[in-house]
Structure formats: C-alpha cells, structure tokens
Design a protein around this motif. Sequence first.
Motif, PDB file in Angstrom:
ATOM      1  N   ILE A  83     -12.821  84.261   1.113  1.00 50.42           N
ATOM      2  CA  ILE A  83     -12.381  82.534   0.687  1.00 50.42           C
ATOM      3  C   ILE A  83     -11.312  82.434   1.279  1.00 50.42           C
ATOM      4  O   ILE A  83     -10.323  83.068   0.992  1.00 50.42           O
ATOM      5  CB  ILE A  83     -12.718  82.480  -0.961  1.00 50.42           C
TER       6      ILE A  83
ATOM      7  N   TYR B 178     -14.939  84.254  -9.835  1.00 47.67           N
ATOM      8  CA  TYR B 178     -16.325  83.947  -8.915  1.00 47.67           C
ATOM      9  C   TYR B 178     -16.976  85.050  -8.548  1.00 47.67           C
ATOM     10  O   TYR B 178     -16.713  86.209  -8.819  1.00 47.67           O
ATOM     11  CB  TYR B 178     -15.561  83.325  -7.610  1.00 47.67           C
TER      12      TYR B 178
ATOM     13  N   LEU C  82      -3.960  82.425  -8.383  1.00 41.70           N
ATOM     14  CA  LEU C  82      -3.343  81.668  -7.412  1.00 41.70           C
ATOM     15  C   LEU C  82      -2.223  80.849  -7.775  1.00 41.70           C
ATOM     16  O   LEU C  82      -1.622  80.102  -7.207  1.00 41.70           O
ATOM     17  CB  LEU C  82      -4.371  80.836  -6.636  1.00 41.70           C
TER      18      LEU C  82
ATOM     19  N   SER D 110      -4.435  92.005  -4.228  1.00 41.98           N
ATOM     20  CA  SER D 110      -3.731  90.737  -4.613  1.00 41.98           C
ATOM     21  C   SER D 110      -2.940  90.924  -5.883  1.00 41.98           C
ATOM     22  O   SER D 110      -3.311  91.909  -6.666  1.00 41.98           O
ATOM     23  CB  SER D 110      -4.554  89.325  -4.703  1.00 41.98           C
ATOM     24  N   GLU D 111      -2.135  90.429  -6.388  1.00 44.03           N
ATOM     25  CA  GLU D 111      -1.402  90.366  -7.589  1.00 44.03           C
ATOM     26  C   GLU D 111      -2.344  90.146  -8.752  1.00 44.03           C
ATOM     27  O   GLU D 111      -3.212  89.247  -8.872  1.00 44.03           O
ATOM     28  CB  GLU D 111      -0.212  89.300  -7.715  1.00 44.03           C
ATOM     29  N   ARG D 112      -2.040  91.265  -9.756  1.00 44.08           N
ATOM     30  CA  ARG D 112      -3.054  91.267 -10.774  1.00 44.08           C
ATOM     31  C   ARG D 112      -2.214  90.627 -11.938  1.00 44.08           C
ATOM     32  O   ARG D 112      -1.027  90.899 -12.107  1.00 44.08           O
ATOM     33  CB  ARG D 112      -3.347  92.740 -11.218  1.00 44.08           C
ATOM     34  N   THR D 113      -3.173  90.151 -12.706  1.00 45.76           N
ATOM     35  CA  THR D 113      -2.521  89.751 -14.082  1.00 45.76           C
ATOM     36  C   THR D 113      -2.922  90.832 -14.948  1.00 45.76           C
ATOM     37  O   THR D 113      -3.350  91.804 -14.496  1.00 45.76           O
ATOM     38  CB  THR D 113      -3.216  88.326 -14.507  1.00 45.76           C
TER      39      THR D 113
ATOM     40  N   GLU E  13      -4.865  91.062 -17.409  1.00 40.69           N
ATOM     41  CA  GLU E  13      -6.642  91.416 -17.575  1.00 40.69           C
ATOM     42  C   GLU E  13      -7.108  91.911 -16.178  1.00 40.69           C
ATOM     43  O   GLU E  13      -6.441  91.458 -15.300  1.00 40.69           O
ATOM     44  CB  GLU E  13      -7.360  90.267 -18.041  1.00 40.69           C
ATOM     45  N   ASP E  14      -7.917  92.797 -16.225  1.00 42.47           N
ATOM     46  CA  ASP E  14      -8.534  93.324 -14.904  1.00 42.47           C
ATOM     47  C   ASP E  14      -9.005  92.088 -14.129  1.00 42.47           C
ATOM     48  O   ASP E  14      -9.812  91.105 -14.728  1.00 42.47           O
ATOM     49  CB  ASP E  14      -9.633  94.203 -15.166  1.00 42.47           C
ATOM     50  N   ALA E  15      -8.834  92.054 -12.932  1.00 42.29           N
ATOM     51  CA  ALA E  15      -9.471  91.183 -12.131  1.00 42.29           C
ATOM     52  C   ALA E  15     -10.853  91.018 -11.900  1.00 42.29           C
ATOM     53  O   ALA E  15     -11.663  90.151 -11.432  1.00 42.29           O
ATOM     54  CB  ALA E  15      -8.794  90.784 -10.591  1.00 42.29           C
ATOM     55  N   THR E  16     -11.437  91.959 -12.113  1.00 42.17           N
ATOM     56  CA  THR E  16     -13.010  92.254 -11.832  1.00 42.17           C
ATOM     57  C   THR E  16     -13.516  92.288 -13.076  1.00 42.17           C
ATOM     58  O   THR E  16     -13.069  93.062 -14.160  1.00 42.17           O
ATOM     59  CB  THR E  16     -13.342  93.500 -10.935  1.00 42.17           C
ATOM     60  N   ILE E  17     -14.776  91.861 -13.120  1.00 39.49           N
ATOM     61  CA  ILE E  17     -15.475  91.738 -14.330  1.00 39.49           C
ATOM     62  C   ILE E  17     -16.848  92.349 -14.177  1.00 39.49           C
ATOM     63  O   ILE E  17     -17.699  91.639 -13.661  1.00 39.49           O
ATOM     64  CB  ILE E  17     -15.752  90.166 -15.268  1.00 39.49           C
ATOM     65  N   ASP E  18     -17.012  93.427 -14.666  1.00 43.62           N
ATOM     66  CA  ASP E  18     -18.561  93.884 -14.392  1.00 43.62           C
ATOM     67  C   ASP E  18     -19.541  93.194 -15.289  1.00 43.62           C
ATOM     68  O   ASP E  18     -19.395  93.183 -16.578  1.00 43.62           O
ATOM     69  CB  ASP E  18     -18.702  95.393 -14.857  1.00 43.62           C
ATOM     70  N   HIS E  19     -20.827  92.988 -14.749  1.00 46.84           N
ATOM     71  CA  HIS E  19     -21.861  92.416 -15.785  1.00 46.84           C
ATOM     72  C   HIS E  19     -22.745  93.212 -15.910  1.00 46.84           C
ATOM     73  O   HIS E  19     -23.758  93.454 -14.926  1.00 46.84           O
ATOM     74  CB  HIS E  19     -22.228  91.252 -15.069  1.00 46.84           C
TER      75      HIS E  19
ATOM     76  N   ARG F  78      -9.127  88.506   1.084  1.00 42.06           N
ATOM     77  CA  ARG F  78     -10.665  88.099   0.622  1.00 42.06           C
ATOM     78  C   ARG F  78     -10.713  87.062  -0.321  1.00 42.06           C
ATOM     79  O   ARG F  78     -11.592  86.460  -0.295  1.00 42.06           O
ATOM     80  CB  ARG F  78     -11.378  89.284   0.574  1.00 42.06           C
ATOM     81  N   ASP F  79     -10.009  87.359  -1.264  1.00 39.87           N
ATOM     82  CA  ASP F  79     -10.473  86.569  -2.405  1.00 39.87           C
ATOM     83  C   ASP F  79      -9.585  85.013  -2.268  1.00 39.87           C
ATOM     84  O   ASP F  79      -9.497  84.205  -3.293  1.00 39.87           O
ATOM     85  CB  ASP F  79      -9.953  87.019  -3.630  1.00 39.87           C
ATOM     86  N   GLY F  80      -8.916  84.778  -1.098  1.00 41.41           N
ATOM     87  CA  GLY F  80      -8.277  83.741  -1.074  1.00 41.41           C
ATOM     88  C   GLY F  80      -6.758  83.388  -1.471  1.00 41.41           C
ATOM     89  O   GLY F  80      -6.046  82.346  -1.350  1.00 41.41           O
ATOM     90  N   SER F  81      -6.247  84.678  -2.053  1.00 39.65           N
ATOM     91  CA  SER F  81      -4.648  84.818  -2.431  1.00 39.65           C
ATOM     92  C   SER F  81      -3.961  84.931  -1.204  1.00 39.65           C
ATOM     93  O   SER F  81      -4.328  85.447  -0.375  1.00 39.65           O
ATOM     94  CB  SER F  81      -4.555  85.677  -3.498  1.00 39.65           C
TER      95      SER F  81
END
Lengths: 699, 209
Positions: free
Chosen positions: A19, A146, A314, B55-58, B60-66, B113-116
């Motif tokens: 992206i 996303y 972002l 990329s910078e993390r907040t 909470e984890d940036a990935t969410i497993d479903h 990749r994530d646009g950051s």
Amino acid sequence: MTSEESGKILQFLPFSSVISSSFWHKLTQMKIDVYALSDEPVDITGYYTNQSASSRLPACLNVDYSSFENHHASVVGRNGILCQGLLQNTNTFEAFKDINKQSAINKCGEQIWNDILTGAALLNPSLLTRFLLLTFADLKKYQFYYWFAFPTLVFPSKIILREEPKELDKMFTKEELHQLQQAYDQYKTTCGQSAFVVEKNPELGFKCHPLKELANLKDTTWVGFCDPSSLPTNPGWPLRNLLALITYHYKERLAGLSVLCWRDEVRDGQRRIGSSLLIEIKDVVYPTENENIPKCLGWEKNERGKLGARMVNLSNSMDPERLANSAVDLNLKLMKWRLLPELNLDVVQNTKCLLLGAGTLGCYVARTLMAWGVRHITFIDNGRVSYSNPVRQSLYTFKDCLNGGQAKAESAANSLREIFPGMISRGIDLRIPMPGHYVTDAEEVEKDVQLLADAINEHDVVFLLTDTRESRWLPSMLSAYLGKLVINAALGFDTYLVMRHGQREPWNPGQVQSEKSKGVMRGALVGRQLGCYFCNDVVAPGDSTKDRTLDQQCTVTRPGISLIASGLAVELMVSVLQHPEGGNASAEISTAAMTTVQQHQQEPDNKGISGSPLGVVPHSIRGFLHRHQQVLPATEAFYNCTACSPLVLKRYAEEGYAFLSEVFNNPDCLEQVSGLADLHKDIASIEDWDYPESEESND
Amino acid sequence: MGNITWEEFVVGVRHVLAVSDSIGDGWHVRGSLEEHGGGYLAKRMDYPVAIGEPSERTAEDATIDHDSVTEPYENDPCSIDPDSSFRPVYGEFHVLYSLAHAVPTLYLRAWRRDGSCLEAQELWRGLTAAERRPSSDESERLRSLTQQEHPFLGEPWYHLHPCRTADLMDQIAGNDVDRVDAKRYFIRWMSTVAPLVGCPVSHHYASFR
C-alpha cells in the motif's frame, strides 16, 4: 494418487499487498468527502508487474492514490497489469471484525466462477485477478486496519508437474529468446492482455495469440501469463484462476500443457526475459466434493504468518500536530546542516524557560524562543490584557481585551499552544513581591515568594522582562541563589539593555561564591565572575520614580526597540547554551568588547568567537537606536551587590522569608546587608563605569 | 546558467520521457506540461529495497488474528508463504519545477508495505549506497532533505531543497563557456542529484541526438 507420488505438486506464490502511503491519504479524503458513513463496497483498482528482479522480493499487488481514479492505466507503467478490486471501508472496528470473511471472499469467487462459465474471462483474462480490501480508518488516531484477499478458486485442487520448472535461459538460444520477445511485444501492442497463448511453429518461430485461440491451435502451444513471482520454482497467484479457466474450457488440453510464466525485466536499458519459467503439467487432481462452485480462498496472512488483519499507524505523516512538530524541527536542522554543523539543537529544545512578564518583551521573547524550537515556556504576570496591548504585544488579540481582559499569563500561554500545539506552556498569575512595596498581607506574599521560587527552580533559564526595576530584584536574588541562568532585557525610549547575569553554582554555604574584585582585570571574565543587573548599582532597588537609568524612564518606547531587545535576549541565551562552558562562558572586559558585533567577527582570532559556534557571548548588549549603535560592555560581579552578593544570599539562606519581608518593607536594609551603606560612607561619589555614550544619552 | 525557465524545464522533461520510453525505466508525466508549472515528472522506485525496519508500533499489536476465519484450507498445500523476513521499502520520485528558484526540484517519498512512511534519517541511510554518499562539503549541504508539502498532492513529502541548486549547477558547468542547452542542464542536474537518493540515472540519458 499414483501420479502424485511420481510428480511434484505445483505451489503458487500468493500476492503480497503493498500500500502506498498516498493510498491512505486518498482513502481519508474519500471517507470524508465522498463515502461519509456509507460502508458499501466500492470498485478500486490495483496493479502488479512482472518485472521483479530479485527472487527475494514478494509478488506485490500495489494500491496507491490512483486506485480510486479511472486513469489508473497511465500510471502503472509499461509492465503494470491492472486488477479490479473491491474496497469495503467500515465505520467501526467492530464492523470490521464482524464482517463474515468467508462469505465475502466466496462472493468474489462466485463472480470469478461466473466469468469463467460465461467465457467472459477467456476474452478478458484480467477478470480472473481480483482482490478484496477491508478497511477501517480510525481518523482520530490515524490508524488504519486492513485486510487483503486475493480470491482464488480451488479448481483443480492440485497440479502435478512433470518436472521442475525450467528457466527459458537454459532452454533456448539468445536468438530464440529474442524472437519470443518480439512475438510477445507484437501481441502486447495489439491485444495487451496479461494471459495469452504462444504458438511455436518449427518454421515460423514463436507467435502469440489471444487466449481464446487455444481451441484452434494444434501446434506446440503454451499458455502464457504475466508472472508477478520471481521465485525460480514457483509461479505467481494469477496462474491459479487462469488454470481454473483452462480446466473448465479445455480440460482435454491440460495433461502435457506447458505454461509460460512470463517475466520481463528491464534494468539499465537491458531487457531480460530469460528468467521466465516454463512449467509442464503432467496431471491434475480434482476436488473430491461435488459442489456447484469450487471453494475459494485467498485471505492474506499477517506478519505473524496467520490469517488476520493488519494495522498501520500513520500519525507520523498524517497527524497535523506531529507534522507541525517535525516541520519545526526540520526547519531548524537546516541551520545545522547548512551553516552550523556543531549546533546543538537538542539542548535548546530541552531548555525550560520562565518568562517574568508577559508584556511586549515577554510576547516577543516567547515567539523567538518558539522559533528556536524551545517547547517549554512559562509566563508569570499579574496583569490583564488591556485595549492598548494587542498592537504591541504579539500574543494577544482584541478579543482578549474584552470583558475586563484575560489574565495575561494564562492568555499568553494559551496563545503559544494555538500557534504551535507542540508547546508545553503555562501561565502563572502572580504579582512579584518587590523591595519598597510595603507588605500588607504577609501570608499572601510569603505564598507568592514560594510560588516564584518553585517556578524558578523548575526552569533552566529565567527571563527578566518586567517593566519595573524593583520587580527584578527578587527573581535576580532567587536565581542567583538557585544557580539559574538569567537573561535580562530592559528598554528605554530608544535604548535597550540585554544582559546575562553571572551564573554560579547554586548557593552552598561551604563554598566561596564570589570574591572581592582584585582591581582592574585584563582579558575575559568567565561567566561566574560576571555581574547581575544590580551589580552596577550603588543604591538598593526601591521606589522606581527616583531612578533614572535608561530602562526605567517608563514604558514609552519606540515600538521596534522591544523586538530588537527580545531578539537579542533569546539569541544571547542560545549563544550561552551553545558555548561549551554554558553559563560560565567568558565575556570580554577589554575595550575591544565595546565595539560592534561586526567588528568582532572581522577579527579572526578573537577569543570570544572560539567558544560558541554562534560567535561572541557578551555579558551585556546596550543599544542606542538614535545612532543605530550597539556596545558590549562586560562587568564584574560587585561584592556589595544587593541581589547576587554572597552577603545577601547568605542572609537569605539563613533567614528565608523573614529576611525578604524585611526587605519588602524597608529596602534600605539591603544596603546594610550588602555593605553598600558602608561603601557610601567610604566614597563620596562614584563615576559611571562602562557607559561611553552616557553624555549623549539625555534623559 | 544556474537557473532554467519553465519552457527549458519542459524541454528537459520531454528528453527524459523520450529516453525513458526507449529504455523502459518508468519516467512519466503527471499533470499537464502545456500549462505553466502544471505538471511534473514521476517515477516509481525501480526495485523495492530491503531497508525497512518494522513500522512504528502503538501499544496494541498491529496485527489482529482472526480465529473466526475458517477457510477451507487453512494450510493450503498449493501455496507457499512469501519470505516474511524481507521487509521491502517502496518509493516514488517526482521532479517538479520550482517557480521560486527557477530550478528543477527532486521530491521523494518512501514507504513500507503497509504504507507507513520512512523518516528523513531512514531515507538517507537506506537509499544512499555507501559509495554514492557524498563527501565534499557541497554535496553534504545538498543532502539536506526537508519535509515539504507536495504542491500537487498536498501530502508531506521530502525534497532536496532547491535553494542551492542554481549554485550547484553553476559549479558543475565550471569552465564550460558555451551555454548549456536545456537537455544537458536537466540531465546534468538529474545525474548529480537523483543518485544521491537512490534514483539511478541511466547513461542512455547522456546521449543527445
């Protein structure tokens, strides 16, 4: 199953989503201006290329700002292949989580399957490569959740290869490759599709045809497709649905079919197609369950390798406050990068400044400090904004004067944050206790003294910017006691004084703080030897109407003077901070110091210049606007000073507020404590010291 | 000769477009060159480079497993996982005409990749190969990347500040007494500046027919 044992199963490399940051900017804009609360899926486009150079690179499917526009084709470039996508942007994180992912991808799978059944995909193979994108944009935190899906039909369920895929380089001569390349180019300019059929005629060589020609071609034919993968053994994702199409329409051609994974790379003007793969299918395995529609899969795995969404923050590139912060810093860094590599901006930015007085000087000093990147500014003032203020006092506007006027300190502090949200600013409504101003409410004044002492203690630099002389006494004394750097600015009608007080260690009874002058000194005075605002006075501060020094006449000044003095005050602070010795930086006492700054800079081996990258660090700057002249006098600390002398500090250390209370009620006591009274007896008169222009400066 | 007019800029841009078209390195125009100051040259980074740190993390984890997702084949035997250790960075280069300085200006932005987006320091570290890193003072100054709102896109980009470009171009011209034409100027500028930020300029651009 026997075929499986004797052959290798073909494995496909899934797409990896990429992206562009511009995609998120555009999505934000679309969400605000177009979608609003709608979470209906909308059509977007993405693209991939078949020109990847390194086998480590993933097969990228890109989306960017043009994904929302129709003229995307012009942007994807020569080897870009457009894909249709569906974007669903939810309004809440819950909705994002609750979307049934399986039915979402199945819906897309149905569409693809339908295009296969009707033959639409034969005419337009790009219908086979679609993607889904679920998003939730948290525009308050600039966080974007996303999840991409690249739907693929599990049909056939397995492809068995005859042998390992081979690179074209190893199978064909340069001439043959060149001919293939020409055939492809010709096909591309006329037809332009990402999947095609290659006819290999023993006499005529290669020729490329549209996919639907497969039925009519009997010669050695390959099915070709633009391959986003660059792995030596694995084709990219688009082949999967393409094989579903071929399986449905030309089942009989599958066994023994060769597939050309077309990789077309240009580097430095050199085109290379030799890493394209040729795959020969031996057999296929069909799904065991009999369903109307083949199963569909393709949700992208997240960074942990699990099926799941991703999130990107972002705020760095979108949050206006953070943008302002970094823009301010970058602007200052330009100075460092271009002119003064030794400049230490952090030390300036981390300096906490206390501004005593939020009037004309206070406002301009605060603005200049902000321009230098100082983030921490506190005002002390007890006035209210009046109608005459805003035109001279740059942090106020007309509305601050209404309804009796805002409290100045608070109003100025708010104003700083409005100008730049990165500011940590505070206003303290406080009247500074003064010598000679009789104390009526002792308890109140004691509290004020404590408040002021605490404020000074919490800051690194104290600016004296009040409009009277006696209001500077207490902060001068407290700052000397606490060992803080003091920058003092005072105005006459067309004259100004900007100075730093001599800075010493915080008061320590065991240490000798200052000595009596040993007479005229040659060369530079170091910072701790320098005097304060009161060192040059031979009377204690008191009723200001009697005083006639240039800064006291009144607040009637030429308006430009306060800007000049404020600018100099901040620049002086910065020069001190940049000096390796800090507050102990030397100032000169020689006559050379009484020249202009320009003359100073013309002397290459001037001692003052060596320390701070910003040039000389004077003790004081006196300016005379009527002659446009400036002098830099330096004076020694006075042993009998009423504000910074060890005699006074010692007394304060011992008696605290009791001593101050005495001073407030009877300023003469200061002369007793400091020994000034004795001095008066000794000397009948004292000549003015460092004031070459004094004869011309008429009152 | 340190400066060029918009018309000369357009001549340079058209030269780049013509060469790029023949060698396929992806330069194209956005906006309109017919309009004064109305368009610019753009190019995506040829190949993503592997410099991206996560990329910078907040908190909470940036990935969410479903876990709720029950795909028919959680472990699809017919796909292989992409190399997740490789963190590519993608970028874009734009060449705009600076009306104020009357010189071309290079804008760039790079993202994961994530646009950051990458910060200025990361950009320098990642894009400038050690051997290309400038050593002279002049180049050092040239390096200053500053954040600037992209005049066409309204997004924060980095650009090489144009205030010294005219000086630089004068210096490069050196003893070249003949007036350098717009194409040569443009290519000289591009081949000096663009490689500093990881945008190679092919030698094909130096052949002027």
